[in-house]
Design an enzyme around this catalytic site. Structure first.
Site, PDB file in Angstrom:
ATOM      1  CG  ASN A  14      18.843   9.670 -41.252  1.00  0.00           C
ATOM      2  OD1 ASN A  14      18.693  10.814 -40.848  1.00  0.00           O
ATOM      3  ND2 ASN A  14      18.824   8.625 -40.450  1.00  0.00           N
ATOM      4  CG  HIS A  17      22.899  14.405 -38.970  1.00  0.00           C
ATOM      5  ND1 HIS A  17      22.909  14.524 -37.590  1.00  0.00           N
ATOM      6  CD2 HIS A  17      23.132  13.098 -39.242  1.00  0.00           C
ATOM      7  CE1 HIS A  17      23.165  13.340 -37.053  1.00  0.00           C
ATOM      8  NE2 HIS A  17      23.299  12.458 -38.030  1.00  0.00           N
ATOM      9  CG  HIS A  50      16.522   7.973 -34.663  1.00  0.00           C
ATOM     10  ND1 HIS A  50      17.751   7.466 -34.304  1.00  0.00           N
ATOM     11  CD2 HIS A  50      15.671   7.577 -33.675  1.00  0.00           C
ATOM     12  CE1 HIS A  50      17.642   6.791 -33.168  1.00  0.00           C
ATOM     13  NE2 HIS A  50      16.403   6.853 -32.755  1.00  0.00           N
ATOM     14  NE  ARG A  52      19.220   9.945 -30.214  1.00  0.00           N
ATOM     15  CZ  ARG A  52      20.091   8.927 -30.314  1.00  0.00           C
ATOM     16  NH1 ARG A  52      20.511   8.532 -31.490  1.00  0.00           N
ATOM     17  NH2 ARG A  52      20.550   8.344 -29.241  1.00  0.00           N
ATOM     18  NE  ARG A  56      20.964  12.972 -29.473  1.00  0.00           N
ATOM     19  CZ  ARG A  56      21.928  12.079 -29.239  1.00  0.00           C
ATOM     20  NH1 ARG A  56      22.842  11.841 -30.158  1.00  0.00           N
ATOM     21  NH2 ARG A  56      21.981  11.435 -28.104  1.00  0.00           N
ATOM     22  CD  GLU A  77      17.104   5.431 -38.401  1.00  0.00           C
ATOM     23  OE1 GLU A  77      17.618   6.059 -37.458  1.00  0.00           O
ATOM     24  OE2 GLU A  77      17.694   5.213 -39.459  1.00  0.00           O
ATOM     25  CB  THR A 108      22.269   4.195 -33.832  1.00  0.00           C
ATOM     26  OG1 THR A 108      21.237   5.151 -34.015  1.00  0.00           O
ATOM     27  CG2 THR A 108      21.676   2.882 -33.378  1.00  0.00           C
ATOM     28  CD  GLU A 158      18.960   0.347 -41.815  1.00  0.00           C
ATOM     29  OE1 GLU A 158      17.771   0.647 -41.993  1.00  0.00           O
ATOM     30  OE2 GLU A 158      19.851   1.197 -41.604  1.00  0.00           O
ATOM     31  CG  HIS A 197      25.334   3.648 -38.305  1.00  0.00           C
ATOM     32  ND1 HIS A 197      26.555   4.107 -37.917  1.00  0.00           N
ATOM     33  CD2 HIS A 197      24.423   4.265 -37.526  1.00  0.00           C
ATOM     34  CE1 HIS A 197      26.385   4.959 -36.919  1.00  0.00           C
ATOM     35  NE2 HIS A 197      25.109   5.090 -36.666  1.00  0.00           N
TER      36      HIS A 197
HETATM   37  N1  PXP Z   1      20.332   3.277 -40.340  1.00  0.00           N
HETATM   38  C1  PXP Z   1      20.056   3.381 -39.014  1.00  0.00           C
HETATM   39  C2  PXP Z   1      19.208   2.330 -38.401  1.00  0.00           C
HETATM   40  C3  PXP Z   1      20.519   4.474 -38.257  1.00  0.00           C
HETATM   41  O1  PXP Z   1      20.237   4.544 -36.945  1.00  0.00           O
HETATM   42  C4  PXP Z   1      21.253   5.487 -38.907  1.00  0.00           C
HETATM   43  C5  PXP Z   1      21.693   6.686 -38.132  1.00  0.00           C
HETATM   44  O2  PXP Z   1      20.571   7.424 -37.769  1.00  0.00           O
HETATM   45  C6  PXP Z   1      21.507   5.342 -40.278  1.00  0.00           C
HETATM   46  C7  PXP Z   1      21.059   4.221 -40.969  1.00  0.00           C
HETATM   47  C8  PXP Z   1      22.266   6.381 -41.050  1.00  0.00           C
HETATM   48  O3  PXP Z   1      23.554   6.448 -40.577  1.00  0.00           O
HETATM   49  P1  PXP Z   1      24.513   7.597 -41.109  1.00  0.00           P
HETATM   50  O4  PXP Z   1      23.917   8.900 -40.660  1.00  0.00           O
HETATM   51  O5  PXP Z   1      25.822   7.280 -40.484  1.00  0.00           O
HETATM   52  O6  PXP Z   1      24.518   7.495 -42.615  1.00  0.00           O
END
Ligand code: PXP
Length: 253
Positions: A14, A17, A50, A52, A56, A77, A108, A158, A197
């Site tokens: 992901n 960030h 994601h 959003r 952001r 996402e 989330t 998921e 997550h």
């Molecule tokens: N899976 C989903 C559905 C999420 O919303 C997120 C956060 O965007 C993640 C995985 C990844 O989470 P993390 O950034 O805490 O690894």
């Protein structure tokens, strides 16, 4: 007879960030698309982002650039929101994951309440499937949500691992037990099972060892670790932690 080897496990990186850092200054760098290319080169099996509602971190142009340039499948996402659903259907990533979204949340929080929003979830699954997108529902390991997910038409789920990651000791073991049972039930019912997550290289092992889970989506810990060791090394550490838990007899490198 030798035992059946466990199913392979994939890592979705992901890149949200990377965009968070860019948006903090309004600079053109660091670019999440560049992060996706580096991640794919370092062994990411897919790239997650994601979009959003408050934009952001990831922006619309990130999604279109990523879909046209990523060498590995893109997993978008998104919330149950008409405008974002329309953007997703037009962009047509390979995968999408429906998540809950609240403007004021830091990240989330909890899974999507599929049971409480079944008709909207069904409509969203159909809209995305009609655009050729494989849909996952991000849900808590709660049997009510599994029952609803099975009625939604989504081929994947998921599992939200946030509570497992936040707890420790006996409370963490309780969460892990619930995730194990839930993954087994979901896979037995015919769903492809992913999880994510809050996962880090330190806590990913017991989740990666659950044979029914075939994909993990991980972001924050990887991008945070990459500040110190670089993104390819952070991804390498995570893959080794996943693969050594999955198949202790073999390591990948
Ligand atoms: N899976 C989903 C559905 C999420 O919303 C997120 C956060 O965007 C993640 C995985 C990844 O989470 P993390 O950034 O805490 O690894």
């Amino acid at each position: 007879m030798s035992p059946t080897p466990p199913a392979p496990i994939r890592l979705g990186v992901n890149v949200d960030h990377v965009a968070t850092l860019r948006q903090a200054r309004g600079t053109p760098y660091p670019d999440p698309v560049e992060a996706a290319l580096v991640s794919a080169g370092a062994g990411a099996d897919s790239i997650t982002l994601h979009l959003r509602e408050d934009r952001r971190h990831i922006q619309d142009h990130d999604l279109t650039r990523l879909i046209s340039s990523s060498p590995v499948p893109v997993n978008l996402e998104l919330a149950l929101d008409d405008e974002t659903l329309a953007i997703a259907s037009r962009a047509a990533p390979r995968f999408a994951c429906l998540v809950p979204e609240r403007r004021e949340e830091l990240t989330t929080e909890g899974g999507l309440d599929v049971a409480g929003n079944l008709s909207a979830v069904k409509d969203a699954c159909k809209e995305l499937a009609d655009a050729g997108i494989l849909v996952a529902l991000f849900i808590d390991p709660d049997p009510r949500q599994l029952e609803a997910a099975l009625r939604s038409g989504a081929p994947h789920i998921e599992i939200h691992t946030g509570r497992y990651c936040e707890r420790d000791g006996a409370a963490r073991e309780t969460e892990l037990g619930a995730i194990r049972r839930f993954a087994a039930d979901a896979a037995r019912a015919g769903l492809e099972v992913h999880a994510g997550h809050g996962l880090t290289a330190q806590n990913v092992g017991p989740i990666a060892a659950i044979g029914e889970i075939v994909e993990l989506n991980i972001g924050h810990a990887l991008i945070a670790r990459s500040v110190f060791v670089g993104l390819p090394a952070a991804i390498g550490e995570m893959r080794r932690a996943m693969l050594s838990a999955r198949n202790p007899a073999e390591t990948d490198e």
